[in-house]
Design a protein around this motif. Structure first.
Motif, PDB file in Angstrom:
ATOM      1  N   GLY A 108       0.805  -1.217   0.000  1.00 34.56           N
ATOM      2  CA  GLY A 108       0.000   0.000   0.000  1.00 34.56           C
ATOM      3  C   GLY A 108       0.837   1.265   0.000  1.00 34.56           C
ATOM      4  N   VAL A 109       1.952   1.233  -0.765  1.00 30.22           N
ATOM      5  CA  VAL A 109       2.850   2.390  -0.834  1.00 30.22           C
ATOM      6  C   VAL A 109       2.919   2.883  -2.278  1.00 30.22           C
ATOM      7  CG1 VAL A 109       4.221   1.613   1.136  1.00 30.22           C
ATOM      8  CG2 VAL A 109       4.900   0.926  -1.190  1.00 30.22           C
ATOM      9  N   PRO A 110       3.318   4.125  -2.490  1.00 28.63           N
ATOM     10  CA  PRO A 110       3.394   4.651  -3.871  1.00 28.63           C
ATOM     11  C   PRO A 110       4.500   3.989  -4.674  1.00 28.63           C
ATOM     12  CG  PRO A 110       4.299   6.241  -2.314  1.00 28.63           C
ATOM     13  CD  PRO A 110       3.664   5.160  -1.497  1.00 28.63           C
ATOM     14  N   VAL A 111       4.334   3.997  -5.994  1.00 32.49           N
ATOM     15  CA  VAL A 111       5.363   3.510  -6.917  1.00 32.49           C
ATOM     16  C   VAL A 111       5.640   4.609  -7.931  1.00 32.49           C
ATOM     17  CG1 VAL A 111       3.629   2.389  -8.405  1.00 32.49           C
ATOM     18  CG2 VAL A 111       6.018   1.656  -8.509  1.00 32.49           C
ATOM     19  N   TYR A 112       6.916   4.782  -8.252  1.00 26.78           N
ATOM     20  CA  TYR A 112       7.338   5.838  -9.167  1.00 26.78           C
ATOM     21  C   TYR A 112       8.128   5.217 -10.313  1.00 26.78           C
ATOM     22  CZ  TYR A 112       6.530   8.357  -4.785  1.00 26.78           C
ATOM     23  OH  TYR A 112       5.983   8.838  -3.618  1.00 26.78           O
ATOM     24  N   GLY A 113       7.930   5.748 -11.513  1.00 27.73           N
ATOM     25  CA  GLY A 113       8.619   5.211 -12.684  1.00 27.73           C
ATOM     26  C   GLY A 113       9.614   6.192 -13.278  1.00 27.73           C
ATOM     27  N   PHE A 114      10.770   5.662 -13.673  1.00 28.07           N
ATOM     28  CA  PHE A 114      11.820   6.473 -14.284  1.00 28.07           C
ATOM     29  C   PHE A 114      12.427   5.702 -15.448  1.00 28.07           C
ATOM     30  CE2 PHE A 114      11.534   7.534  -9.805  1.00 28.07           C
ATOM     31  CZ  PHE A 114      11.390   8.919  -9.852  1.00 28.07           C
ATOM     32  N   SER A 115      13.156   6.400 -16.297  1.00 29.45           N
ATOM     33  CA  SER A 115      13.853   5.716 -17.374  1.00 29.45           C
ATOM     34  C   SER A 115      15.162   5.136 -16.856  1.00 29.45           C
ATOM     35  CB  SER A 115      14.129   6.673 -18.536  1.00 29.45           C
ATOM     36  OG  SER A 115      15.142   7.608 -18.183  1.00 29.45           O
ATOM     37  N   HIS A 116      15.612   4.086 -17.521  1.00 33.94           N
ATOM     38  CA  HIS A 116      16.902   3.469 -17.188  1.00 33.94           C
ATOM     39  C   HIS A 116      18.030   4.491 -17.315  1.00 33.94           C
ATOM     40  CE1 HIS A 116      19.997   0.328 -17.116  1.00 33.94           C
ATOM     41  NE2 HIS A 116      20.476   0.814 -18.241  1.00 33.94           N
ATOM     42  N   GLN A 117      17.951   5.337 -18.327  1.00 33.81           N
ATOM     43  CA  GLN A 117      18.996   6.339 -18.545  1.00 33.81           C
ATOM     44  C   GLN A 117      19.045   7.353 -17.405  1.00 33.81           C
ATOM     45  OE1 GLN A 117      18.934   9.031 -22.157  1.00 33.81           O
ATOM     46  NE2 GLN A 117      20.667   7.688 -22.646  1.00 33.81           N
ATOM     47  N   GLU A 118      17.889   7.769 -16.903  1.00 38.34           N
ATOM     48  CA  GLU A 118      17.854   8.672 -15.750  1.00 38.34           C
ATOM     49  C   GLU A 118      18.520   8.024 -14.537  1.00 38.34           C
ATOM     50  OE1 GLU A 118      13.998  11.365 -15.540  1.00 38.34           O
ATOM     51  OE2 GLU A 118      13.472   9.289 -15.988  1.00 38.34           O
ATOM     52  N   GLY A 119      18.326   6.719 -14.388  1.00 35.93           N
ATOM     53  CA  GLY A 119      18.970   6.010 -13.289  1.00 35.93           C
ATOM     54  C   GLY A 119      20.484   6.090 -13.384  1.00 35.93           C
ATOM     55  N   HIS A 120      21.010   5.924 -14.607  1.00 33.93           N
ATOM     56  CA  HIS A 120      22.454   6.049 -14.812  1.00 33.93           C
ATOM     57  C   HIS A 120      22.942   7.449 -14.442  1.00 33.93           C
ATOM     58  CE1 HIS A 120      24.282   2.471 -16.409  1.00 33.93           C
ATOM     59  NE2 HIS A 120      23.321   2.284 -17.286  1.00 33.93           N
ATOM     60  N   GLU A 148       2.354   6.675  -9.085  1.00 35.18           N
ATOM     61  CA  GLU A 148       2.127   6.591 -10.527  1.00 35.18           C
ATOM     62  C   GLU A 148       1.650   5.199 -10.930  1.00 35.18           C
ATOM     63  OE1 GLU A 148       5.952   7.728 -12.014  1.00 35.18           O
ATOM     64  OE2 GLU A 148       5.796   9.765 -11.257  1.00 35.18           O
ATOM     65  N   ALA A 149       1.061   4.476  -9.976  1.00 32.26           N
ATOM     66  CA  ALA A 149       0.673   3.083 -10.224  1.00 32.26           C
ATOM     67  C   ALA A 149      -0.260   2.953 -11.420  1.00 32.26           C
ATOM     68  CB  ALA A 149       0.022   2.494  -8.970  1.00 32.26           C
ATOM     69  N   GLY A 150      -1.239   3.845 -11.528  1.00 32.71           N
ATOM     70  CA  GLY A 150      -2.201   3.745 -12.615  1.00 32.71           C
ATOM     71  C   GLY A 150      -1.555   3.881 -13.983  1.00 32.71           C
ATOM     72  N   GLY A 151      -0.705   4.893 -14.130  1.00 33.41           N
ATOM     73  CA  GLY A 151      -0.029   5.108 -15.411  1.00 33.41           C
ATOM     74  C   GLY A 151       0.946   4.000 -15.758  1.00 33.41           C
ATOM     75  N   LEU A 152       1.650   3.472 -14.754  1.00 37.25           N
ATOM     76  CA  LEU A 152       2.602   2.386 -14.995  1.00 37.25           C
ATOM     77  C   LEU A 152       1.886   1.086 -15.343  1.00 37.25           C
ATOM     78  CD1 LEU A 152       5.144   3.157 -12.129  1.00 37.25           C
ATOM     79  CD2 LEU A 152       5.522   3.417 -14.588  1.00 37.25           C
ATOM     80  N   LEU A 153       0.749   0.845 -14.712  1.00 37.89           N
ATOM     81  CA  LEU A 153      -0.025  -0.336 -15.047  1.00 37.89           C
ATOM     82  C   LEU A 153      -0.551  -0.250 -16.473  1.00 37.89           C
ATOM     83  CD1 LEU A 153      -1.175  -3.011 -14.001  1.00 37.89           C
ATOM     84  CD2 LEU A 153      -3.164  -1.758 -13.169  1.00 37.89           C
TER      85      LEU A 153
END
Length: 335
Positions: A107-119, A325-330
């Motif tokens: 029941g916690v938030p999830v956030y999405g990023f690009s692999h390149q941003e992670g680098h 961002e769970a809805g958008g990632l799903l």
């Protein structure tokens, strides 16, 4: 203390990290996917399957590193290669699925990023970029800098700015054909080394003198081709003769120096960062020096694919109060 669970499932590594809100790394595990000897990589379906095998164990260990699983305040995942609408690789869906499952279960938030941003963000952790008053790793909002993404499949120079919890990144130079990582891997596999072969060649380059070099790489406004040099090198290298390796690294050193000097002048930047798996090379770190121009490198441990940068971006999102961002990632996973 609040923690963010970071997950990155690239075509090279399975990576999981846990980061506390004070910036302390509680857990980090990042291991290469196994590639059959003589091969130069994995199909997307193979990599996805291997991530699925590994992730349960990695997640168990990550949660085992916590005093209390309630400390996980959010989940951050890499779900596509670049922060572009059309950017997509199926292999990242393994980590996205795992992240969505944990987010739902806790029941916690999830956030999405690009692999390149992670680098990009992982590189910031170890180069002292805390220019925004102690926020997680910096740099300050809007600061313009060059980022060389030097990995197994990518050789790009990006003009970057931090924009809130993300990075804007426009490609301003790099290869027009094969990447530096592909050049090294193809040469290394031909010489009999396992894939990815960069670290084996790096050790050879450091231990021997330059005895000959491929032709100089010609650049055009920050862009270049490497296929001609690949042809030359693969004619010279065998399991019994690897004498061209120091010269190959010397050639790459000159290329990166030229690129850094030209593009920093063109775009008026005073900060150049190099990261990605190729940037773990000790030879390049030692020799890519430009007088009067500072070039920064992320730590060798965090130069390759990892979930630490993703976790750091997730913590920045959590601390800013950004909604899940769970809805958008799903929806992204369904399409």
């Amino acid at each position: 203390m609040n923690c963010i669970l970071g997950i990155d499932t690239s075509n090279y590594k399975t990576s999981v990290a846990v980061l506390r809100e004070d910036g302390q790394l509680v857990f980090q595990r990042s291991e290469l996917l196994e590639v059959e000897k003589g091969k130069c990589g994995l199909r997307q379906s193979q990599a996805y399957f291997l991530h699925g095998q590994r992730l349960p164990e990695y997640m168990r260990d990550a949660f085992g590193s916590l005093v209390n699983e309630d400390d996980v305040a959010g989940v951050a995942v890499s779900f596509r290669p670049r922060d572009l609408e059309e950017s997509y690789m199926p292999v990242f869906l393994a980590g996205l699925q795992a992240g969505l499952n944990v987010s739902t279960a806790l029941g916690v938030p999830v956030y999405g990023f690009s692999h390149q941003e992670g680098h990009i963000h992982a590189a910031m952790k170890d180069i002292g970029c805390a220019g925004d008053g102690g926020a997680l790793w910096g740099p300050e909002e809007g600061k313009k800098f060059l980022f060389f993404h030097l990995s197994g499949g990518t050789t790009e120079v990006l003009l970057c700015r931090r924009t809130g919890c993300h990075y804007s990144a426009g490609i301003v130079g790099g290869t027009k054909d094969i990447s530096i990582g592909q050049l090294l891997d193809r040469a290394g596999v031909q010489a009999g080394f396992p894939f990815p072969a960069g670290r084996y060649l790096d050790e050879l380059a450091l231990s021997d003198a330059v005895k000959g070099m491929p032709s100089r790489v010609k650049t055009d406004d920050g862009w270049f081709n490497l296929s001609g040099q690949e042809t030359q090198i693969r004619k010279m290298i065998t399991p019994d003769d690897v004498s061209i390796v120091p010269g190959m690294f010397c050639m790459l050193t000159e290329l990166l120096k030229e690129e850094s000097l030209y593009l920093s002048g063109k775009y008026g930047t005073d900060m150049t960062v190099m990261a990605g798996g190729v940037a773990a090379s000790l030879y390049l770190r030692k020799n890519v020096l430009v007088e009067g121009h500072e070039i920064s490198w992320g730590s060798p441990q965090l130069s390759g694919d990892n979930a630490v940068g993703i976790a750091g971006l997730g913590m920045r999102a959590f601390q800013s109060g950004r909604p899940s961002e769970a809805g958008g990632l799903l929806e992204f996973m369904r399409h």
